[in-house]
Design a protein around this motif. Structure first.
Motif, PDB file in Angstrom:
ATOM      1  N   GLY A 159       0.800  -1.233   0.000  1.00 29.87           N
ATOM      2  CA  GLY A 159       0.000   0.000   0.000  1.00 29.87           C
ATOM      3  C   GLY A 159       0.826   1.273   0.000  1.00 29.87           C
ATOM      4  N   VAL A 160       2.148   1.136  -0.127  1.00 25.92           N
ATOM      5  CA  VAL A 160       2.997   2.337  -0.162  1.00 25.92           C
ATOM      6  C   VAL A 160       3.005   2.891  -1.591  1.00 25.92           C
ATOM      7  CG1 VAL A 160       5.358   3.198   0.145  1.00 25.92           C
ATOM      8  CG2 VAL A 160       4.444   1.453   1.700  1.00 25.92           C
ATOM      9  N   LYS A 161       2.930   4.223  -1.684  1.00 23.85           N
ATOM     10  CA  LYS A 161       2.914   4.829  -3.030  1.00 23.85           C
ATOM     11  C   LYS A 161       4.065   5.807  -3.194  1.00 23.85           C
ATOM     12  CE  LYS A 161      -1.943   4.509  -4.091  1.00 23.85           C
ATOM     13  NZ  LYS A 161      -3.231   5.182  -4.062  1.00 23.85           N
ATOM     14  N   ILE A 214      15.589  24.951  -1.830  1.00 28.42           N
ATOM     15  CA  ILE A 214      15.008  23.622  -2.019  1.00 28.42           C
ATOM     16  C   ILE A 214      13.708  23.654  -1.227  1.00 28.42           C
ATOM     17  CG2 ILE A 214      15.270  21.141  -1.606  1.00 28.42           C
ATOM     18  CD1 ILE A 214      18.380  21.837  -1.393  1.00 28.42           C
ATOM     19  N   LYS A 215      12.618  23.394  -1.898  1.00 23.80           N
ATOM     20  CA  LYS A 215      11.330  23.440  -1.202  1.00 23.80           C
ATOM     21  C   LYS A 215      10.720  22.040  -1.165  1.00 23.80           C
ATOM     22  CE  LYS A 215      10.177  28.150  -2.649  1.00 23.80           C
ATOM     23  NZ  LYS A 215      10.334  28.889  -1.417  1.00 23.80           N
ATOM     24  N   LEU A 216      10.420  21.599   0.042  1.00 25.70           N
ATOM     25  CA  LEU A 216       9.761  20.306   0.226  1.00 25.70           C
ATOM     26  C   LEU A 216       8.411  20.540   0.890  1.00 25.70           C
ATOM     27  CD1 LEU A 216      12.711  18.239   1.829  1.00 25.70           C
ATOM     28  CD2 LEU A 216      12.271  18.595  -0.589  1.00 25.70           C
ATOM     29  N   VAL A 217       7.410  19.779   0.464  1.00 27.38           N
ATOM     30  CA  VAL A 217       6.106  19.886   1.138  1.00 27.38           C
ATOM     31  C   VAL A 217       5.682  18.510   1.661  1.00 27.38           C
ATOM     32  CG1 VAL A 217       5.249  21.864  -0.176  1.00 27.38           C
ATOM     33  CG2 VAL A 217       4.784  19.541  -0.987  1.00 27.38           C
ATOM     34  N   ARG A 218       4.796  18.544   2.607  1.00 26.77           N
ATOM     35  CA  ARG A 218       4.287  17.334   3.251  1.00 26.77           C
ATOM     36  C   ARG A 218       3.681  16.386   2.217  1.00 26.77           C
ATOM     37  NH1 ARG A 218      -0.486  15.579   5.995  1.00 26.77           N
ATOM     38  NH2 ARG A 218       0.109  14.589   7.964  1.00 26.77           N
ATOM     39  N   ASN A 219       3.985  15.118   2.342  1.00 29.56           N
ATOM     40  CA  ASN A 219       3.369  14.108   1.492  1.00 29.56           C
ATOM     41  C   ASN A 219       2.087  13.653   2.194  1.00 29.56           C
ATOM     42  OD1 ASN A 219       2.642  11.864   0.054  1.00 29.56           O
ATOM     43  ND2 ASN A 219       4.438  10.631   0.590  1.00 29.56           N
ATOM     44  N   PRO A 220       0.927  14.068   1.688  1.00 32.49           N
ATOM     45  CA  PRO A 220      -0.317  13.734   2.401  1.00 32.49           C
ATOM     46  C   PRO A 220      -0.635  12.245   2.392  1.00 32.49           C
ATOM     47  CG  PRO A 220      -0.797  14.789   0.293  1.00 32.49           C
ATOM     48  CD  PRO A 220       0.686  14.826   0.450  1.00 32.49           C
ATOM     49  N   ASP A 221       0.008  11.526   1.451  1.00 31.48           N
ATOM     50  CA  ASP A 221      -0.275  10.084   1.343  1.00 31.48           C
ATOM     51  C   ASP A 221       0.811   9.246   2.004  1.00 31.48           C
ATOM     52  OD1 ASP A 221      -2.540  10.659  -0.235  1.00 31.48           O
ATOM     53  OD2 ASP A 221      -1.242  10.913  -1.988  1.00 31.48           O
ATOM     54  N   TYR A 222       1.585   9.868   2.880  1.00 32.45           N
ATOM     55  CA  TYR A 222       2.695   9.128   3.497  1.00 32.45           C
ATOM     56  C   TYR A 222       2.147   7.904   4.228  1.00 32.45           C
ATOM     57  CZ  TYR A 222       7.159   8.418   5.930  1.00 32.45           C
ATOM     58  OH  TYR A 222       8.342   7.904   6.403  1.00 32.45           O
ATOM     59  N   ARG A 242      17.972  13.461 -10.211  1.00 32.97           N
ATOM     60  CA  ARG A 242      19.013  14.427  -9.855  1.00 32.97           C
ATOM     61  C   ARG A 242      18.460  15.835  -9.671  1.00 32.97           C
ATOM     62  NH1 ARG A 242      21.860  10.910 -13.331  1.00 32.97           N
ATOM     63  NH2 ARG A 242      21.339  12.065 -15.212  1.00 32.97           N
ATOM     64  N   SER A 243      17.316  16.123 -10.302  1.00 38.21           N
ATOM     65  CA  SER A 243      16.815  17.503 -10.229  1.00 38.21           C
ATOM     66  C   SER A 243      15.534  17.637  -9.404  1.00 38.21           C
ATOM     67  CB  SER A 243      16.595  18.057 -11.628  1.00 38.21           C
ATOM     68  OG  SER A 243      15.731  17.207 -12.343  1.00 38.21           O
ATOM     69  N   LYS A 244      14.612  16.699  -9.562  1.00 36.08           N
ATOM     70  CA  LYS A 244      13.364  16.775  -8.793  1.00 36.08           C
ATOM     71  C   LYS A 244      12.905  15.351  -8.494  1.00 36.08           C
ATOM     72  CE  LYS A 244       8.910  19.077  -8.754  1.00 36.08           C
ATOM     73  NZ  LYS A 244       7.824  19.671  -9.526  1.00 36.08           N
ATOM     74  N   PRO A 245      13.572  14.722  -7.549  1.00 26.73           N
ATOM     75  CA  PRO A 245      13.333  13.292  -7.351  1.00 26.73           C
ATOM     76  C   PRO A 245      11.961  12.973  -6.747  1.00 26.73           C
ATOM     77  CG  PRO A 245      14.781  14.137  -5.635  1.00 26.73           C
ATOM     78  CD  PRO A 245      14.541  15.272  -6.582  1.00 26.73           C
ATOM     79  N   ILE A 246      11.518  11.760  -7.023  1.00 28.40           N
ATOM     80  CA  ILE A 246      10.334  11.264  -6.320  1.00 28.40           C
ATOM     81  C   ILE A 246      10.777  10.150  -5.376  1.00 28.40           C
ATOM     82  CG2 ILE A 246       8.605  11.877  -8.044  1.00 28.40           C
ATOM     83  CD1 ILE A 246       8.690   8.855  -8.852  1.00 28.40           C
ATOM     84  N   GLY A 247      10.078  10.034  -4.284  1.00 30.35           N
ATOM     85  CA  GLY A 247      10.372   8.979  -3.329  1.00 30.35           C
ATOM     86  C   GLY A 247       9.081   8.510  -2.708  1.00 30.35           C
ATOM     87  N   THR A 248       9.210   7.758  -1.630  1.00 32.03           N
ATOM     88  CA  THR A 248       8.010   7.347  -0.883  1.00 32.03           C
ATOM     89  C   THR A 248       7.980   8.080   0.459  1.00 32.03           C
ATOM     90  OG1 THR A 248       9.292   5.545   0.085  1.00 32.03           O
ATOM     91  CG2 THR A 248       7.946   5.006  -1.850  1.00 32.03           C
ATOM     92  N   GLY A 249       8.934   8.985   0.654  1.00 33.05           N
ATOM     93  CA  GLY A 249       9.156   9.592   1.962  1.00 33.05           C
ATOM     94  C   GLY A 249       8.128  10.614   2.393  1.00 33.05           C
ATOM     95  N   PRO A 250       8.317  11.179   3.583  1.00 30.70           N
ATOM     96  CA  PRO A 250       7.328  12.081   4.165  1.00 30.70           C
ATOM     97  C   PRO A 250       7.207  13.435   3.475  1.00 30.70           C
ATOM     98  CG  PRO A 250       9.278  11.911   5.571  1.00 30.70           C
ATOM     99  CD  PRO A 250       9.433  10.882   4.506  1.00 30.70           C
TER     100      PRO A 250
END
Lengths: 533, 315
Positions: free
Chosen positions: A102-104, A210-218, A190-198
């Motif tokens: 169920g991880v996205k 560098i701007k990071l926002v909350r992953n609502p589906d964490y 290298r420029s705008k990675p995707i992950g499964t993180g928070p």
């Protein structure tokens, strides 16, 4: 056994979170942090600097991770991340992970065992030829014992090793070991990675932010607490400090505050919370043992004896740095030698006069005197943290009739120079991603490693490195590690001057931050941090 | 005039061409390329990985072909891809130009608004207390390094007002942007205004001793009219030259100010790109700066003609 440990650790973590006043933790807010420079890229697997790991670790997950609530990373403090549990085969060569379902990924696609396989296939050069997920791998040596990764199902993956290697799990738990998305391409990572993180990457603008926002589906419900993390790239250290004092930033970049600066910060921002900790970055000497004059073991020994570590420490760290060999000493370090053991090693004796007398005798035997000194260049990166110790070194070398001349090297071609062996002595800084003998010894001292910059070759030491690596009994392994350390010191392989200590500061409203004391590269998931405002 | 302009235009094109060759060759003569640096940044030097990056970036192609590709792209408005960010170079460069341009423009405006009037005052009140005071100020403007002055301003701001005037967020309005840039512009402008002031003063003093000034006075012209109508206009020729040089310098020379005040402008970006040997960024930015310098020189020459009717450019 490992499954049990994982379950116990998980239960404990849950118990801690229930027992602690959870109601006190507040959702929301943006954490503002200053960044010291431009990260070369956002791809953690391709880089070897805290400049990348600290901001981008929050974008990813690992299979397992060092318990973020613990200050000391150690093999028995590893907790599940994308893996729910793990188990070793009876012969200790197969490590099987049961993965969360169920991880996205941040783009909505499902995470599966294929992603794990794909990541490590890329790291060991077994990826599909068309894959461009990872174009360079500075930690190739970490996975030299990894033979194969197989996905048993979408939620099960097995790592097959060539021989038992207890450190392998520690390497997977490091901030340098995130799981990448198989469907992503290298340029995006290298420029705008995707992950499964928070946190998701919104923007990575060079020289800006560098701007990071909350992953609502964490997948970890209720985390992260923060809405966003805003990293501002501020190359000028004075501006960064003033920005922190003025409240423009909630937190400094990791280990950014030197001891002389700490007094200033505390004087101008009395409520700042500052923590000094070893960075597991050591200042060391690269000695070109393949060319005269340092092809002479006696001269290398004289060099080691000339080092006055206390003076380095007093000048550069106001006495706060640690004395150690290549492994971080206790109590922060898990594997290093104690003070008493160290003091019996060549060059570590507190009797400075005796060391100098022995060094001068060696120099005299080799034909060097005060009137006929050995002239050399001391090469180093042309940045202050390298130049400053190099200048002190030159001063100390004079005492054993070595006249050193500082050769500052443009930082961008430093390693090229070192690897082409166009130097006599180089002053270098080495950071360890994990406080673990395998990562250190294989990277820096194993004869075939790319990062064995001095080209140190000792078949006996290679054998000892392999023995300790395969040893599953912790006590026996510890003794082997000390034996390797002893040999490295005796051979003057890469004499360590100091194990560095530095400060990180934050505003008191920043809560839940636990700095890891034996590696600056771990513990930057930011999912447990919240703002009390 | 038409022939002069045509000649001048051709000369400008030739200068820019020469500049393009020079920067292209010089960049490649500097030790280390992007592949070395990308691999070095990771602390390793795997020849295979390096070779792959070199091939991907086209750095293994003949140098003439690389040059042709760059110039051809430039002519079409395609600046290529930045090596480090792997984004189109235009996307990287374009947002930074207005920031530096506004900063340089404000600094230049301040330097003219302060330097010229105070230079005139200093000259007409030669050897008075006011003249000495202004000369001390101008000397300090030339002597104080802008990074030091910038840091002092930041420290004072934090100490007295508890705030730091650095460019940490994109301004939301024009006024906010002006407010944000005014302090660094003042720091840079202080040095430039000192230069302009000293030159205006010396130029004015020279002009004020000319025969035609004495004639104007003897005709009964007021002191103000003598100073501003007769003297200043003629004294401005060297001042315009120095303003032109300063304008050109400010476009690419704001590195220290941009670093201290954390302004994401062109100068800081250029230095960063040079360190990374990010050829597409460096080449295009240097060409932009060269273009600005050439244009400013042209405008200065035109300004001479407007200021001194005796100057005519022959066909």
């Amino acid at each position: 056994m490992r499954i049990c440990l994982a379950l116990v650790a998980g239960s404990l973590a849950a118990a801690v979170s229930v027992a602690s006043p959870a109601f006190a933790q507040k959702q929301g807010g943006t954490l503002r942090i200053s960044h010291r420079d431009n990260p070369p890229s956002a791809s953690i697997h391709e880089e070897a600097t805290i400049s990348v790991v600290q901001p981008f670790m929050a974008v990813f997950n690992n299979l397992v991770v060092f318990d973020p609530k613990e200050k000391i990373n150690s093999p028995d403090k590893i907790v599940p991340d994308l893996a729910e549990s793990w188990s070793w085969s009876p012969d200790q060569t197969k490590l099987t992970f049961k993965l969360r379902s169920g991880v996205k990924w941040h783009d909505g696609k499902p995470f599966s065992a294929k992603d794990v396989k794909c990541t490590w296939d890329s790291l060991i050069g077994k990826a599909d030829e068309k894959s461009d997920l990872i174009r360079k791998n500075p930690r190739k040596v970490w996975y030299s014992n990894l033979k194969e990764v197989t996905a048993g199902s979408d939620t099960e993956v097995t790592f097959t090793l060539g021989r038992p290697q207890p450190s392998f799990l520690s390497m997977l738990a490091a901030g340098y070991s995130p799981v990448y998305a198989c469907h992503a391409n290298g340029r995006d990572m290298r420029s705008k990675p995707i992950g499964t993180g928070p946190f998701k990457v919104v923007d990575f603008k060079r020289n800006e932010a560098i701007k990071l926002v909350r992953n609502p589906d964490y997948w970890k419900k209720g985390r992260p607490y923060l809405d966003a993390i805003d990293w501002k790239i501020v190359p000028n250290r004075s501006t960064r400090m003033l920005g922190f004092i003025a409240g423009e930033f909630d937190m400094t970049f990791d280990s950014d505050i030197t001891f002389p600066m700490l007094a200033d910060v505390k004087a101008q921002k009395a409520d700042a919370v500052c923590e000094a900790r070893p960075s597991n970055v050591n200042t060391n000497l690269l000695v070109n043992r393949d060319a005269p004059p340092f092809d002479s073991p006696e001269l290398r020994r004289a060099l080691a004896l000339s080092l006055d570590r206390k003076t380095f420490n007093d000048i550069l760290f106001q006495g706060h740095a640690l004395t150690g060999a290549s492994m971080l000493p206790p109590p922060a370090g898990v594997w290093g030698m104690s003070k008493e053991m160290l003091e019996s090693m060549p060059g570590f004796s507190p009797d400075r006069d005796k060391n100098l007398a022995e060094a001068r005798a060696i120099m005299a035997k080799l034909g060097y005197t005060k009137d006929k000194p050995l002239n050399i260049k001391v090469s180093t990166r042309n940045i202050a943290i390298y130049r400053d110790p190099a200048v002190i070194l030159i001063d100390q070398l004079k005492q054993i009739y070595i006249e050193g001349e500082l050769e500052p090297i443009d930082t961008t071609v430093w390693y090229t120079k070192v690897q082409s062996k166009k130097y006599s002595i180089g002053l270098n800084l080495t950071g360890l991603g994990v406080d673990d003998p395998d990562t250190n010894f294989y990277e820096n001292f194993y004869s075939t490693s790319d990062r064995n910059y001095t080209g140190y070759k000792n078949p006996e030491v290679d054998k000892l490195i392999e023995q300790q690596s395969a040893e599953t009994d912790r006590g026996k392994r510890q003794k082997l590690v000390w034996e390797v350390e002893k040999r490295l010191i005796e051979d003057g392989a890469r004499p360590v001057i100091n194990q560095n200590v530095a400060n990180t500061c934050w505003d008191p409203k920043v809560k839940g931050l636990v700095l890891q004391h034996n590696s600056i590269y771990n513990g930057w998931r930011f999912e447990d941090i919240w703002l009390d405002k | 005039m038409g022939a002069y302009l045509t000649r001048r235009f051709l000369l400008m094109v030739l200068t820019l061409f020469g500049m393009s060759v020079l920067i292209f060759v010089m960049l490649r003569l500097v030790p280390g390329n992007i592949a070395d640096i990308l691999v070095d940044a990771a602390g390793i030097a795997d020849p295979k990985e390096k070779a792959k990056i070199i091939h991907e970036l086209g750095l293994d192609r003949p140098i003439v072909e690389q040059y042709g590709q760059w110039i051809g792209g430039l002519a079409r408005g395609d600046l290529g891809f930045a090596y480090v960010s792997e984004r189109p170079a235009l996307e990287e460069i374009a947002p930074r130009i207005p920031i530096s341009a506004k900063l340089a423009g404000m600094a230049l405006l301040l330097s003219v608004l302060i330097g010229v009037p105070f230079g005139v005052i200093s000259a007409v009140r030669q050897n008075t207390a006011l003249d000495y005071f202004l000369r001390v100020i101008s000397l300090s403007g030339l002597s104080l390094p802008s990074f030091w002055l910038g840091l002092l301003v930041l420290m004072a701001s934090v100490h007295w007002f508890g705030t730091i005037p650095i460019y940490s967020n994109e301004p939301r309005s024009f006024l906010q942007e002006v407010g944000l840039l005014s302090i660094p512009a003042a720091v840079v402008g202080f040095r430039s205004s000192a230069l302009v002031m000293r030159l205006t003063r010396s130029s004015m003093l020279e002009v004020l001793r000319q025969d035609y000034i004495r004639t104007a006075r003897s005709k009964g012209a007021s002191q103000t009219s003598v100073n501003y109508d007769h003297a200043l206009r003629n004294a401005l020729l060297p001042v315009v030259t120095i303003i032109g040089i300063e304008a050109a310098f400010l476009v690419g020379g704001l590195i220290v100010t941009e670093t201290v005040f954390n302004i994401p402008g062109v100068a800081r970006f250029l230095v960063e790109a040079i360190l990374w040997r990010d050829y597409p960024i460096v080449q295009n930015l240097v060409m932009l700066i060269a273009f600005v310098v050439v244009m400013v020189n042209f405008l200065v020459d035109m300004a001479y003609m407007a200021l001194d009717p005796r100057i005519k450019y022959a066909d």
